[in-house]
Write an enzyme that holds these catalytic residues in place. Sequence first.
Site, PDB file in Angstrom:
ATOM      1  N   ARG B  97       0.839  -1.210   0.000  1.00  0.00           N
ATOM      2  CA  ARG B  97       0.000   0.000   0.000  1.00  0.00           C
ATOM      3  C   ARG B  97       0.870   1.255   0.000  1.00  0.00           C
ATOM      4  O   ARG B  97       2.015   1.239   0.424  1.00  0.00           O
ATOM      5  CB  ARG B  97      -0.902   0.007   1.240  1.00  0.00           C
ATOM      6  CG  ARG B  97      -2.028  -1.029   1.148  1.00  0.00           C
ATOM      7  CD  ARG B  97      -2.766  -1.128   2.446  1.00  0.00           C
ATOM      8  NE  ARG B  97      -1.853  -1.535   3.508  1.00  0.00           N
ATOM      9  CZ  ARG B  97      -2.017  -1.269   4.786  1.00  0.00           C
ATOM     10  NH1 ARG B  97      -3.066  -0.579   5.189  1.00  0.00           N
ATOM     11  NH2 ARG B  97      -1.148  -1.688   5.670  1.00  0.00           N
ATOM     12  N   LYS B 108       4.130   8.249  12.869  1.00  0.00           N
ATOM     13  CA  LYS B 108       4.636   7.014  12.332  1.00  0.00           C
ATOM     14  C   LYS B 108       5.942   7.167  11.564  1.00  0.00           C
ATOM     15  O   LYS B 108       6.748   6.249  11.503  1.00  0.00           O
ATOM     16  CB  LYS B 108       3.571   6.449  11.390  1.00  0.00           C
ATOM     17  CG  LYS B 108       3.726   4.991  11.046  1.00  0.00           C
ATOM     18  CD  LYS B 108       2.523   4.567  10.204  1.00  0.00           C
ATOM     19  CE  LYS B 108       2.703   3.186   9.622  1.00  0.00           C
ATOM     20  NZ  LYS B 108       1.605   2.802   8.761  1.00  0.00           N
ATOM     21  N   ALA B 276      -6.409  -0.620   7.517  1.00  0.00           N
ATOM     22  CA  ALA B 276      -7.171  -1.848   7.772  1.00  0.00           C
ATOM     23  C   ALA B 276      -8.107  -1.705   8.966  1.00  0.00           C
ATOM     24  O   ALA B 276      -8.992  -2.535   9.158  1.00  0.00           O
ATOM     25  CB  ALA B 276      -6.221  -3.014   8.002  1.00  0.00           C
TER      26      ALA B 276
END
Lengths: 558, 558
Positions: B97, B108, B276
Amino acid sequence: MTTDLAIAQENEQHEIKPITEIAQQVGLSADDIEVYGKYKAKLSYAAMNRLQQQKQGKLVLVTSINPTPAGEGKSTVTIGLGDALNMIGKKATIALREPSLGPVMGIKGGATGGGYAQAVPMEDINLHFTGDMHALTTANDTLAALIDNHLQQGNELNIDPRRIQWKRALDINDRALRNVVIGLGGHANGIPREDGFDITVASELMAILCLADSLADMKERIGRIVIGYTYDRKPVTVADLGVAGAITMLLKDAIKPNLVQSLAHTPTFIHGGPFANIAHGANSILATRAALGTGKIAVTEAGFGADLGGEKFMDITAPAIGHLPDAVVIVATIRALKYNGGVKLADLKTPDVAALKLGYVNLQKHIQNMQRYGRPVTVAINVFTQDSQDEIQTLQDLCAADGVKAYPTTVWADGGAGAKALAEHVAQIVNAPTDFKPLYTNSDTVEEKLATIARTIYGAKDVAYTGEAKRDLRQIKRNGWTGLPICVAKTQYSLSDNAKVLGAPSGFTLHVRNLVPKTGAGFIVAMTGDILTMPGLPKHPAAMDMDVDENGKITGLF
Amino acid sequence: MTTDLAIAQENEQHEIKPITEIAQQVGLSADDIEVYGKYKAKLSYAAMNRLQQQKQGKLVLVTSINPTPAGEGKSTVTIGLGDALNMIGKKATIALREPSLGPVMGIKGGATGGGYAQAVPMEDINLHFTGDMHALTTANDTLAALIDNHLQQGNELNIDPRRIQWKRALDINDRALRNVVIGLGGHANGIPREDGFDITVASELMAILCLADSLADMKERIGRIVIGYTYDRKPVTVADLGVAGAITMLLKDAIKPNLVQSLAHTPTFIHGGPFANIAHGANSILATRAALGTGKIAVTEAGFGADLGGEKFMDITAPAIGHLPDAVVIVATIRALKYNGGVKLADLKTPDVAALKLGYVNLQKHIQNMQRYGRPVTVAINVFTQDSQDEIQTLQDLCAADGVKAYPTTVWADGGAGAKALAEHVAQIVNAPTDFKPLYTNSDTVEEKLATIARTIYGAKDVAYTGEAKRDLRQIKRNGWTGLPICVAKTQYSLSDNAKVLGAPSGFTLHVRNLVPKTGAGFIVAMTGDILTMPGLPKHPAAMDMDVDENGKITGLF
């Protein structure tokens, strides 16, 4: 009907050259460019920086009368003139602004010239291009998120949520986002406050991208942006927030000028796209310098009429480029001047010399305005098939009486061949001795500068300030920002701040609603009349007629 | 400390190959790709469509335990496994992705693997890449503007402003935009109504980009999107608004899979990036099919734990690809399992076999979940330097007792060489005979499907619906959408809907807050617990440590 898109698609297939070849034409090697597909490229940092210093060509500024619903075709003439100058052996380059998707999806369609005077690949340039506009939107809104996060996480800098000046942005015409309340939904979801979205082209980051002369300069300017004020009215900058590096990082590729070509293969730098009504209205100085560094004559364009784009080019952009225009071309159409003379849109096809003479005052005012800067001025008549010979001759005579030559051009239908006479004249006058007279000096007060622009350029009697604008003036003085030039936000449709007043009005008052210091860009925006920094969509948006087939072929992008 | 960025920058300089060479490696010609700079490319439509039909390789799905603050390194293992498979001569490709800028600027940092198992050029992929995310944001918000414009211009479709389901989106972590009121400021500025922004990866357009198998399919799906309801509760679609063509046009390049490389030159397709937890969590099926069409073994990844990305891959993505995983690799770390066993973050360096055994239940549940689909399963232990031999052996023994082999891997430090044993095993089990057992059938009711996922995969006792969720269920039935699969939005940190519950909980209730039919994507999103579709920024955002120097070199992007 043959559309600009159809002509572009037809001719692109047959004519478009690999961008590496276009680069080679002007001495740029494969290492000087970063290709985006076969037909688009960005300059490398090395090439970008090198071209800043290169021996410079002559600069031609294309501007126009106030736009009307009849259409003027300024970008079309700019590209056609560049092509014509190449045809007569003058080694020309072109510098233009990037289209904004907001108007493309709204009312305007493409913004890359028209007919046989277009920049290509037309679809790519009009849609996402090399992503500059999206990088700006992302940088703008990341900064906004960092500001609101600062409030949420304890507000160490003591920022007053009611005095945050930094707005969010999207490259979309979206009136419903002009005035919003954010941060609703309880303590986990931010501090509730009033906010609003501007169209990305009005963002201070767009102005900075267009006025910075290096990545380092861009970072310094971003650090200087005032995002708002503390509870005790001290300005808070991006540097105070500690994120100038991150925001600059998001723009590290966007700062590199883009290279494409016209249908006639003239190297065309398209980079940065501030509107001229709500921003300063010229492509990046890095792109103009690249055009000057690679061409003997560089043709560039300023947005909307000479009252907006033209004035701002002379007083804000040219000093930043470090090179004043060596000649100015003002684009006019017979149709638009008749419209200024009172003819209805539906009747513009009928010859009407009397109305043309009446409407000429608008062009005359723009000629005088550009003449006062002391550079050679000429007029390009963008001829439509219905224009009569009598009308064209009348307009040439009127211009001659004001001391400028006017050339009929037919670049939409004929490409560069339709502007040869204009090109010959331009190639001559760029070498005329010049005597630049600036409109104002930055040491004037803000009120003096605004009064000078309003009286000299617009024809106003005086300037009125709202209570809010007066408070803004005091704040600007208190913070020592009075030395910045002024960027007036004003309707493009009139020399005044009232869109409905055509021709060359005089004796009116310019209404200043508020003033926004843009210390990163290095100017103060004066919002006049009811100008908005976020457009809306029309009843039938252009988007409704657009489509793409299963092979990626687009229709409806005019 | 050596950062992923520093390793990427150092190695990119020496190792990175022109993307044309990487393409050639897998039989793609210069005409099959459109290059974006020297090291990135998009597939042409022709290549994209051709690869859909090409003889297919074997598919390996990499998933993991529930993420913990200790870190799992799933992308790192995915890339390292691809490299290792190539090393042992298996001609592997990778499909991943695209990173979202929101988390990159938030907490992150980069999302392209780490150490010597990275996709490069790391900076470009993590920032604007080829513009897919920005095209999605623009398409999403252009649609939103067209909806509000429809209301403003007379509301011919009779849309109820209180029942508009289509939200705005930005690829930014911005909690202050979760709940907003728009259209304020009087009649010229839109219809006031409640609205909110999602992060772009949660947009239905992202799901469509990832599930469409052609441009034509994408346009049909976009036309089917339900943007809201009329005053008499009839669904209103994008096709009703007449703008499916325009919105698809904005995504005509974004739909083309991107090709890059790993540091070890494994061809890597990076395309589409739904999270997700709040979306379906897998890269585009076009990219996975391209990886399958160019590699003998294609390694792909599903987001977060196997309860989210893994389950959705099996029940939503794989049926769309038309190819079920031939093997499943579950990534776990000793550290994360000890954290699940109750060890504090600061104490994870200390060997603790007892805690490891306690925490193993989390991995065990994910192994069982993936085994129940009837595909071969194996475990990759992503080894950290502090992990003791005793702990590693214990974990291998625990896995063996559950019927799966577990392989220590050290790809961060060693690249593909650190996953050779795993690669040998994977190359073997992809050829094992399989017997796929789907979790549910689409003809089950929505409640049945949710109950099956909650009980079988999460370990829940039952499912509770709020009043709003019950109303949503009735609406879904009324409109005949019950046959769609379910995409659960749930915290990634727990098998339950409570982020704080670690291990393998049972006997709990799954709380469904509301249900959103995504008829274009082709699934129903069930919002559970207090999951949010727009993240926020932390107290010290990663952006504060990022910088770019005058030559464009970036620091602080981990």
